[in-house]
Each structure stands twice: as C-alpha cells, then as structure tokens.
Design an enzyme around this catalytic site. Structure first.
Site, PDB file in Angstrom:
ATOM      1  N   SER A 230      39.694  41.219  46.684  1.00  0.00           N
ATOM      2  CA  SER A 230      38.713  40.279  47.225  1.00  0.00           C
ATOM      3  C   SER A 230      39.308  38.881  47.189  1.00  0.00           C
ATOM      4  CB  SER A 230      37.439  40.325  46.384  1.00  0.00           C
ATOM      5  OG  SER A 230      36.588  39.240  46.685  1.00  0.00           O
TER       6      SER A 230
ATOM      7  N   TYR B 106      32.904  40.742  38.329  1.00  0.00           N
ATOM      8  CA  TYR B 106      33.489  41.017  39.641  1.00  0.00           C
ATOM      9  C   TYR B 106      34.849  40.353  39.827  1.00  0.00           C
ATOM     10  CZ  TYR B 106      33.909  41.685  44.657  1.00  0.00           C
ATOM     11  OH  TYR B 106      34.372  42.032  45.900  1.00  0.00           O
TER      12      TYR B 106
END
Length: 820
Positions: free
Chosen positions: A662, A674
């Site tokens: 990401s 995350y």
C-alpha cells in the site's frame, strides 16, 4: 560566494549541535522504564541513567538479570520481571509502574527488549519462526507502549523505540527486518500524533536568509568603472559588438578587437571616442603578441581590468565521419587555441589589476550532441577556464564562464551552414555516402534548418551577463548559463527551444524504449497457473476474472463459500476455487497441497498475496494489542505463511510473486496495524526478491492508494470508530479531548468519500506483473500514492512530520467549523 555558503552550512551545524546538546534540569525526579535490561543496551543504559540520578525502572526477563543489575546500581533503581509477549505480565508491570511514579507520570519509556534469531533465507523458515520474532520485537513493544501511554502523556515524556538499520533496508530473511520495519512504522505514526516544528522553523528561516543574502551579494556593483579597461575579442558582430557598445555606454574604457577593418569602422561609428579598436586574428600568434603590446600601451600601470574571450566560429558542424582533421583544427584554432594565446599574452596585465577573465563557452561545452570541432573546443574552454580560475584565485583574479545556448549570430547563419555542408558532402568518397545513405544529406539539411529557425535573436540575454561579471563588486559566479538551456530558469522574457528540442528528443526516445521494453508480454499463458488470495471481492475478485478472460489457469482462494460460488458463476470452467483463511496454518497447508495437485510438475507460475484487512484504523492510544495483532496476522503473518508454503512450486516454474502492499507501506500517517503490516510486506518482499533472483523468480510489490473495496467501507469504519471510542477510559478521552472523536470521525468520512472506484488501475498492474516479460519491481496505482505518499516518503522524516502537522491542524480547524 562558496566561502559564505560554507559559513552558513557550518553555522547551521553549529546551531544544530548546540540545539541538541541542551540537557534538561532536575532529572532526579524523572522516572524511566526500560525493557530488556538483562544485558546489552538495556543493561548498560539502566546503569548509565542510574549514575545520572534518574529513577530507573528496569524490566528484565529473568530473576538472575534483576539480581545482577541491582548489585551494579544504587538503591534508587527498581527492577521487575517482564516477558513482553505475555499480555497479563505487561498489564501487571504497567500497574506496578503506575504505583511507582504516582501523579508525576512516566517521563521515559525505552522499548529495548528484542531478539534477532532466526535469521535465514525465507524459504528455510516457517510461519512460527517469523511469529517468534514479531511477537517480541513488534507486538510486545506495541503492547508495552499502549499500556504505559497514559502515564507518558501525563508527564509529556519521551518514548524511545529501538529499531535497527535493517528497519530501513531489508537485506536478510526472517522476521527481524520485518519487525524493525514495523517498529519504524509504529514510531512514525505515534510521533505524528504530537508534532514538533521548532527546528524546521529555524531551518527555513536560515534558508530564507541565505537566499536573501545571496540576492543582495550578487547585486552589488563596483564604483569608479570609468577608469577600468576591458579588452574584448570578436567585436565585428554578435555578442562582442553588442557588449562593446553597452560597456561604452556604462563609461568603461573598451578596447575592441575586430577581425576586419570594416568591423572596426562600424563599431567606432556607433560608440564614443573612449572606445579604441584594433584588428586581431586570434589564430595568428604574431598578431596576438602585437595586440598585447598595444593593450599594454593603452592601460599603462593600471593594468587590464577585464578580458572577454568572445571570438569564435562554429562551422563546420557535421557528422564526424564526414569531416577531416583540418575541419576540426580550423575550429579548435579559433575557439580554444586562440583563446588560450590571447589569455596568456594579457595575463600579466590582468594580474596587475586583479581583474576579471570572461571566457565564452557554450551549452555544447556541457553536452556534446553534434559532430565537428565546436563541441570539442567548448569542452576545452570549460577545462581551461576551471584550471585558470583555481590557479589565479590567489592573485585576486576571477575567471568566469558564459554558457549561451543557440542565438542568432554570424556563426549560426543558415546560408553558411548549407554551403559548408554541401561542400563537405560533395567531397566525400562514394563509399562514405553509401554507408550513411544517399538521403542523409537531406535529413541533415532539414534538421539544421529547423534548429536555425528556432534560435533566439535576443542577444541581450547573453550580453546582459557580461557587465555583471565585469562590474560585480563581490565574487562572481564561476558559470553563467543563458539561452536555450538556462533561459527558462534565468529569464521569462522569451523561451527558445533549441537545446530543449534535443533534450525532448532524448527523453522521448527513452520513454519510447521504456514503453516497448515493458509492454512485451509472455507467450503461451494458457498453460500457466496463478494462485490468488482474497478473491471474495475487490482487487482479488476482479483480477481472477480478468486473468481467466486472458486464458490463464486461475486458482482462486476465497474466505467464504458464498465468495467461491459467486466467482464460479462469473468465470469459465478453467477457474478453480478453494476456501482459505490465511490466519489458519492448517488451512494454508491444505491449500498448498491442493495447489500442488492442480499444477503437477509444471509448478506455480504466479502467486498474488492479496488477502488483507485494514480496520481498526485509529490513533494508537485508542487501540489495544489485539487490535494490532488482528491486522498483522492477516496482512503480514498470513502472507508470509502462504508464500513459504508455495515457494517450492514457484521456484520450480521460475515464476512470479506479487505482494499487495500500500502507499501506507511507504509512509505511515495513521495509527493502527495497517501501516505497520504494509511496512512489513515491503521488508519481506525486498528480502525475498534479493534472495530469489538467482532462482529466476521475480518478486513484485503493488502499492495502491485508496480504492473503493470492502476494506474502505465507510459504514464499517464508522461503526469501528464508535465502538473503539465507547470502550475508551474517561482518562484517555479527556487527554485526547472530547472533540478529537468528532474530528477523527469526520476526517475518516471525508477520506472515504474521495477513494477511487477504478479498481482496474490496480488489477492491471497485477496482470502486468504476472504476464510481462520485464515486470516492474514496484507498481504505484492511484493519484494519492503518486502525488502524496511517494514524494513525501523520500523527504527527511522531520520535514514530513512538519508538513503533516500543518495538514492535520488545518484539517481539524476546517472540520470543526462544519456542521455536524
């Protein structure tokens, strides 16, 4: 100028040294909690801080460690046994610390506990090998930090997390690098919850002051110019002619050298009686010596203030294979040898006046793009000028270089170019003409015609720099570029395009080659197997359908039975599905066996690790250890488990591994697991790529931005944030402020509203990584990654912190003004 620049740099580092060496007072009433004090860094730090008088709370893993540490320290130091992987032990230690510090709060937390082994090639390890290290180095550190965060906030203290150099670059296999990448991500996100911008304010102030000073430095002009003599060569036309007239208007005593009698007469008519002229052929040494004697008579004891070596020719310019030695010598004798001869002859007079030497080079003195002697001569001018400048600085003489682009002067006369090229071509042997091609003359004519048509006629751009070099009171810039290459940066009056034309041609050729290189696709894709995780929806689902349409044999792993049924209905009979929970090692092992049966001896061509979750995303102080573990087990540990299980099949096929990271794997801006998990994905992928390259296996990373998938569902985000806030202690809510919930809630809502729905931007990258002959190492998909995350990730951490603090403060103010 360089003296002052070095002075400013030195002053900055001196200020920085002073800034960071300031020590707090009253350290004896401050408490510091240190983990991993049995030996090594933690043990030494505990003893060191105890000697300084701080109240050290030392956590050791063993009873023996506590006893040895107590023997070596004072009675102030308190010890406790702590296993950071045991949440109950961590909670008990946090309660003990709270009793010790009381209302003062905890000034310092040093997360030092850690292990390094096993470190080995990833293919040799198991999931448990990775989890062993991650639980200590990352999850344990997070657990300790969250447990003690209220006490640290109370004292406005410090958190020191021990990472490693391998937290910046992953060179080895195993969980150590991954854990340290995670430490970096967690520390960055934690630090950005409270920003400090003082240092950057002063740095920006110093930078601004430097440029202000630089502007003032170079605009100072010498006084009493009327008694200074300047000798200029090549004054028949062009730069030299214009400069002679301008300096004459400024009141300087100009000695102008022309090649022809006509040139001297025309120049005299256009100038005052102060200006003196003489005929000079710089290729004639006797003529040069005679002119030097004449100049000496003119200047007398004052010496010569300025010498401008402007005389030059350009032709012949042609492919080198068309030219002879004499063609090169013709240009070199004027532009380089003649310039050197004139300079050496007048050097004693210039040294006497401690004057200036201005040599006219060219943009072609930096970049040689055409044949002939012109570029060569200008490279020589650069070299001579540099050596001369360094040699004469002790005499107070300054040497400057002018680097013009293409301007309309006699040396760029199109008729002269055409006649010269035609004459050269007519004299070429037939063998040479055939080797270059009969049409090459026409092509070269057209190219030269285009170049000549677009050159600039604004000679004042070039001529403007000469007075600055000759009349500036302070030290001049060693080089001044004007015209085609430098005009855009130095003057907005007119953009001319000659130099940029060639630069654009080269860039166009590069991008054309790059486009061709990366667009080559593998043949016989129909017999290649690709295993994809997380195919229930989003990227994985779209990719499975996309590859199935391309004819690949897709093995799609879904989390639910419903996901497999819906995917089968939308695809061909080639596609096979299996239910997979990446957090279940037995399920992973069973899926690996199933894949092995499907692919047989061919091996597995592609593995796409796409399965992942993002929630909970919230300020770290709102979360628990389990919140972090929930995300890490799916996004990182699960990915590692799947990869290791299928690695033998991938090596057999010399295939591809595509790991979905990401933009948050480059820049950690939010709390939660995350970003930490995606930093880990980057670390694992990098080490795996370097390890498997010798096997012919390519590892690619996909770095998407924010896209509309199930992990960016606004309803799920809102429910999660509400649930987290409702379970927070009142003390935590008060420390963050009651408005922080509204700000964060609105911020997440607005962020979700701007996500992209074009999932194909990401799946196209995945498809390319699997099917291209030459895949990229990293793929960035989404405007937010390309314009925000990637650029910021290359900036210094402190600068990113400063910029992010400005954004968050502005955003908070804006959101608070909005109606709920």
């Amino acid at each position: 100028m360089w003296f002052w620049l070095l002075a400013f740099v030195g002053f900055y580092f001196l200020f920085r040294w002073y800034w960071y060496r300031q020590i707090l007072q009253n350290l004896t009433d401050k408490y510091v909690f240190i983990t991993g004090c049995d030996s090594g860094f933690g043990n030494l730090l505990a003893r060191q801080l105890d000697e300084q008088g701080l109240r050290v709370l030392a956590a050791c893993l063993t009873q023996r460690g506590t006893e040895q540490l107590k023997e070596a320290t004072s009675q102030r130091l308190q010890t406790i046994i702590l296993d950071v992987t045991d949440s109950e032990n961590v909670a008990a230690a946090a309660s003990w610390v709270k009793q010790q510090v009381g209302d003062r709060g905890l000034w310092g937390l040093v997360n030092n506990a850690g292990i390094g082994s096993p470190v080995a090639p990833n293919g040799w390890l198991t999931k448990n090998d990775f989890c062993k290290i991650l639980n200590v180095n990352l999850v344990g550190m997070i657990d300790v930090t969250l447990s003690l965060l209220p006490l640290i906030r109370k004292s406005k203290g410090r958190i020191v997390n021990v990472s490693s150099i391998v937290g910046r670059i992953s060179m080895t296999g195993g969980g150590y690098s991954i854990s340290k990448y995670g430490v970096e991500a967690f520390s960055d996100s934690l630090s950005r919850e409270r920003q400090n911008t003082t240092m950057w304010f002063w740095l920006l102030a110093f930078v601004g002051f430097y440029f202000l000073f630089r502007w003032y430095w170079y605009r100072q002009i010498l006084q009493n110019l009327t008694d200074k003599y300047v000798f200029i060569t090549g004054c028949d036309s062009g730069f030299g002619n214009l400069l002679a007239r301008q300096l004459d208007e400024q009141g300087l005593r100009v000695l102008a050298a022309c090649l022809t009698q006509r040139g001297t007469e025309q120049l005299k008519e256009a100038t005052s009686q102060r200006l003196q002229t003489i005929i000079l052929d710089v290729t004639n040494s006797e003529n040069v010596a005679a002119v030097a004697s004449w100049v000496k008579q003119q200047v007398g004891d004052r010496g010569l203030w300025g010498l401008v070596n402007n005389a030059g020719i350009a032709s012949p310019i042609a492919p080198n294979g068309w030219l002879t030695k004499n063609d090169f010598c013709k240009v070199l004798n004027v532009n380089l040898v003649g310039m050197i001869d004139v300079t050496l002859s007048l050097l004693p007079l210039i040294r006497k006046a401690k004057g200036r030497i201005v040599n006219v080079s060219s943009a072609a003195g930096r970049l040689s793009l055409t044949g002939g002697g012109y570029n060569i001569s200008k490279y020589g001018v650069e070299a001579f000028s540099d050596s001369l400048r360094r040699e004469l600085c002790s005499f107070g003489v300054k040497v400057c270089i002018i680097e013009p682009g293409a301007f309309k002067t006699h040396i760029t006369d199109p008729k002269d170019f055409q006649e010269t090229i035609q004459q050269i071509w007519s004299c070429l042997p037939e063998e040479t003409k055939e080797s270059y091609g009969k049409g090459s003359l026409d092509i070269y004519f057209k190219a030269m015609h285009i170049m000549v048509d677009i050159i600039s006629s604004k000679l004042s751009l070039e001529q403007r720099s000469f007075p600055a070099e000759l009349s500036c009171e302070t030290e001049n810039q060693p080089r001044r570029g004007w015209g085609y290459t430098w005009e855009a940066a130095s003057s907005r009056e007119r953009q001319n395009t000659t130099m940029w034309f060639w630069l654009l041609v080269i860039m166009g050729f590069y991008f054309l080659f790059r486009w061709y290189w990366y667009r080559q696709i593998l043949q016989n894709l129909t017999d290649k197997y690709v295993f994809i995780t997380g195919c229930d929806s989003g990227f994985g689902n779209l990719l499975a359908r996309q590859l199935d349409e391309q004819g690949l044999r897709v093995l799609a792993a879904c989390l639910t039975q419903r996901g497999t049924e819906q995917l089968k209905e939308a695809t061909s009979q080639r596609l096979q599905t299996v239910i997979l929970d990446v957090t279940d090692s037995e399920n992973v092992a069973a899926a690996a066996s199933w894949v092995k049966q499907q692919v047989g001896d061919r091996g597995l061509w592609g593995l796409v690790n796409n399965a992942g979750i993002s929630s909970p995303i919230a300020p770290n102080g709102w979360l628990t250890k389990n919140d972090f573990c929930k995300v890490l087990n799916v996004n990182l540990v699960g990915m590692i488990d799947v990869t290791l299980s299928l690695l033998p099949l991938i090596r057999k096929a010399k295939g591809r591994i595509v790991n979905v990271s990401s933009g948050a794997g480059r820049l950690s801006l939010t709390g939660g697991g995350y970003s930490i998990s995606k930093y880990g994905v980057e670390a694992f992928s990098d080490s795996l790529r370097r390890e498997l390259c010798s096997f012919g296996v390519k590892v690619c990373i996909i770095e998407p931005g924010a896209f509309k998938t199930h992990i960016t569902d606004p309803k799920y985000f809102q429910e999660t944030i509400k649930q987290i806030w409702s379970h927070l202690p009142e003390e935590t809510k008060e420390s963050y402020g009651k408005s922080s919930y509204d700000i964060y809630f609105k911020n997440m809502h607005s962020s979700v509203d701007v996500v992209s729905s074009k999932l194909s931007l990401v799946t196209d990258c995945m498809e390319h990584a699997l099917t291209a002959v030459h895949p990229h190492t990293r793929y960035s998909a989404g405007w937010d990654v390309k314009l925000i995350y990637l650029p910021l990730s290359y900036l210094p951490t402190s600068l990113v912190d400063f910029l992010w603090s400005l954004v968050t403060v502005s955003l908070a103010k804006m959101l608070l003004k909005q109606d709920p």
